[in-house]
Design a protein around this motif. Structure first.
Motif, PDB file in Angstrom:
ATOM      1  N   LEU A   5      66.519-180.214  57.085  1.00 24.68           N
ATOM      2  CA  LEU A   5      65.993-180.205  55.715  1.00 24.68           C
ATOM      3  C   LEU A   5      64.629-180.888  55.701  1.00 24.68           C
ATOM      4  N   LEU A   6      63.610-180.189  55.210  1.00 24.84           N
ATOM      5  CA  LEU A   6      62.238-180.689  55.265  1.00 24.84           C
ATOM      6  C   LEU A   6      61.718-181.158  53.909  1.00 24.84           C
ATOM      7  N   HIS A   7      61.739-180.265  52.896  1.00 28.02           N
ATOM      8  CA  HIS A   7      61.179-180.556  51.580  1.00 28.02           C
ATOM      9  C   HIS A   7      61.557-179.438  50.629  1.00 28.02           C
ATOM     10  N   VAL A   8      61.261-179.602  49.360  1.00 30.27           N
ATOM     11  CA  VAL A   8      61.483-178.535  48.402  1.00 30.27           C
ATOM     12  C   VAL A   8      60.474-177.429  48.698  1.00 30.27           C
ATOM     13  N   HIS A   9      60.947-176.207  48.855  1.00 32.27           N
ATOM     14  CA  HIS A   9      60.060-175.095  49.181  1.00 32.27           C
ATOM     15  C   HIS A   9      59.419-174.503  47.928  1.00 32.27           C
ATOM     16  N   HIS A  10      60.221-174.230  46.900  1.00 29.80           N
ATOM     17  CA  HIS A  10      59.682-173.687  45.663  1.00 29.80           C
ATOM     18  C   HIS A  10      60.700-173.844  44.542  1.00 29.80           C
ATOM     19  N   ILE A  11      60.239-173.619  43.341  1.00 30.01           N
ATOM     20  CA  ILE A  11      61.064-173.655  42.145  1.00 30.01           C
ATOM     21  C   ILE A  11      60.933-172.284  41.500  1.00 30.01           C
ATOM     22  N   ALA A  12      62.056-171.664  41.140  1.00 34.43           N
ATOM     23  CA  ALA A  12      62.035-170.343  40.515  1.00 34.43           C
ATOM     24  C   ALA A  12      62.269-170.491  39.019  1.00 34.43           C
ATOM     25  N   ILE A  13      61.427-169.846  38.237  1.00 34.45           N
ATOM     26  CA  ILE A  13      61.524-169.888  36.780  1.00 34.45           C
ATOM     27  C   ILE A  13      61.550-168.452  36.267  1.00 34.45           C
ATOM     28  N   ILE A  14      62.526-168.141  35.410  1.00 36.79           N
ATOM     29  CA  ILE A  14      62.585-166.843  34.751  1.00 36.79           C
ATOM     30  C   ILE A  14      62.053-167.023  33.339  1.00 36.79           C
ATOM     31  N   CYS A  15      61.078-166.220  32.973  1.00 39.46           N
ATOM     32  CA  CYS A  15      60.461-166.354  31.655  1.00 39.46           C
ATOM     33  C   CYS A  15      60.812-165.166  30.772  1.00 39.46           C
ATOM     34  N   SER A  16      60.690-165.351  29.468  1.00 38.46           N
ATOM     35  CA  SER A  16      60.988-164.265  28.539  1.00 38.46           C
ATOM     36  C   SER A  16      59.732-163.481  28.144  1.00 38.46           C
ATOM     37  N   ASP A  17      58.565-164.109  28.232  1.00 34.45           N
ATOM     38  CA  ASP A  17      57.299-163.463  27.900  1.00 34.45           C
ATOM     39  C   ASP A  17      56.352-163.702  29.086  1.00 34.45           C
ATOM     40  N   TYR A  18      56.271-162.710  29.961  1.00 29.66           N
ATOM     41  CA  TYR A  18      55.524-162.873  31.206  1.00 29.66           C
ATOM     42  C   TYR A  18      54.064-163.253  30.972  1.00 29.66           C
ATOM     43  N   ALA A  19      53.398-162.561  30.067  1.00 26.68           N
ATOM     44  CA  ALA A  19      51.977-162.836  29.827  1.00 26.68           C
ATOM     45  C   ALA A  19      51.772-164.262  29.328  1.00 26.68           C
ATOM     46  N   ALA A  20      52.608-164.710  28.405  1.00 26.28           N
ATOM     47  CA  ALA A  20      52.474-166.073  27.870  1.00 26.28           C
ATOM     48  C   ALA A  20      52.727-167.107  28.956  1.00 26.28           C
ATOM     49  N   SER A  21      53.752-166.891  29.774  1.00 24.47           N
ATOM     50  CA  SER A  21      54.066-167.852  30.831  1.00 24.47           C
ATOM     51  C   SER A  21      53.014-167.840  31.932  1.00 24.47           C
ATOM     52  N   LYS A  22      52.531-166.656  32.289  1.00 25.15           N
ATOM     53  CA  LYS A  22      51.466-166.571  33.296  1.00 25.15           C
ATOM     54  C   LYS A  22      50.238-167.341  32.807  1.00 25.15           C
ATOM     55  N   HIS A  23      49.856-167.144  31.550  1.00 25.23           N
ATOM     56  CA  HIS A  23      48.726-167.870  30.977  1.00 25.23           C
ATOM     57  C   HIS A  23      48.986-169.385  31.008  1.00 25.23           C
ATOM     58  N   PHE A  24      50.150-169.807  30.603  1.00 19.48           N
ATOM     59  CA  PHE A  24      50.480-171.234  30.542  1.00 19.48           C
ATOM     60  C   PHE A  24      50.388-171.887  31.920  1.00 19.48           C
ATOM     61  N   TYR A  25      51.045-171.287  32.911  1.00 21.05           N
ATOM     62  CA  TYR A  25      51.092-171.922  34.231  1.00 21.05           C
ATOM     63  C   TYR A  25      49.760-171.830  34.982  1.00 21.05           C
ATOM     64  N   THR A  26      48.953-170.797  34.701  1.00 19.94           N
ATOM     65  CA  THR A  26      47.676-170.672  35.405  1.00 19.94           C
ATOM     66  C   THR A  26      46.510-171.269  34.626  1.00 19.94           C
ATOM     67  N   GLN A  27      46.403-170.967  33.334  1.00 23.64           N
ATOM     68  CA  GLN A  27      45.251-171.421  32.558  1.00 23.64           C
ATOM     69  C   GLN A  27      45.422-172.815  31.967  1.00 23.64           C
ATOM     70  N   VAL A  28      46.636-173.175  31.569  1.00 25.16           N
ATOM     71  CA  VAL A  28      46.865-174.504  30.984  1.00 25.16           C
ATOM     72  C   VAL A  28      47.124-175.533  32.072  1.00 25.16           C
ATOM     73  N   LEU A  29      48.121-175.264  32.941  1.00 25.30           N
ATOM     74  CA  LEU A  29      48.442-176.230  33.992  1.00 25.30           C
ATOM     75  C   LEU A  29      47.509-176.112  35.195  1.00 25.30           C
ATOM     76  N   GLY A  30      46.904-174.951  35.400  1.00 24.65           N
ATOM     77  CA  GLY A  30      45.936-174.789  36.482  1.00 24.65           C
ATOM     78  C   GLY A  30      46.512-174.418  37.833  1.00 24.65           C
ATOM     79  N   LEU A  31      47.729-173.884  37.868  1.00 29.12           N
ATOM     80  CA  LEU A  31      48.275-173.426  39.142  1.00 29.12           C
ATOM     81  C   LEU A  31      47.533-172.158  39.570  1.00 29.12           C
TER      82      LEU A  31
END
Length: 135
Positions: A5-31
């Motif tokens: 066991l090394l580290h957490v590889h990723h976190i999976a999130i299921i969203c209800s509004d793809y465009a809104a979530s994509k905007h939030f995680y990329t434009q607001v949080l900066g991922l």
């Protein structure tokens, strides 16, 4: 410890509004987008996101997503926390964008400040002021 066991590889999130979530995680949080794939057979997008060059989140969309109980204190994953170097600067950006967050609190054990906020699906997220890893 689980062997290998090394580290957490990723976190999976299921969203209800793809465009809104994509905007939030990329434009607001900066991922940063690593890869975006549309899977026609599932009518689903899969968006791979990285933070500071590290793969961290898989964002999924599906045609119908049932709501998940997340408050108050439902069993399961409680929240996802992001470390920030300057909490005041982070919440100032939230203020500028009109993103609500809870009052800033101080962790009684570490003395570090933190606040909670939500993504477009009301997934509880946290900003935790930390300049170095906390164990």
């Amino acid at each position: 410890m689980l062997p290998g066991l090394l580290h957490v590889h990723h976190i999976a999130i299921i969203c209800s509004d793809y465009a809104a979530s994509k905007h939030f995680y990329t434009q607001v949080l900066g991922l940063h987008i690593v890869r975006e794939v549309y899977r026609a057979e599932r009518q689903s997008y899969k968006l791979d996101l990285a933070l500071n060059g590290q793969y961290i989140i898989e964002l999924f969309s599906f045609p119908e997503t049932p709501p998940r109980r997340s408050r108050p204190e439902a069993a399961g994953l409680r929240h996802l926390a992001f470390a920030v170097a300057d909490l005041d600067a982070a919440v100032a950006r939230f203020d500028a964008l009109g993103i609500p967050y809870e009052p800033i609190r101080t962790d009684e054990f570490t003395g570090r400040r933190f606040t909670f906020f939500s993504d477009p699906d009301q997934l509880p997220l946290e900003l935790y002021e930390a300049t170095e890893p906390q164990l």
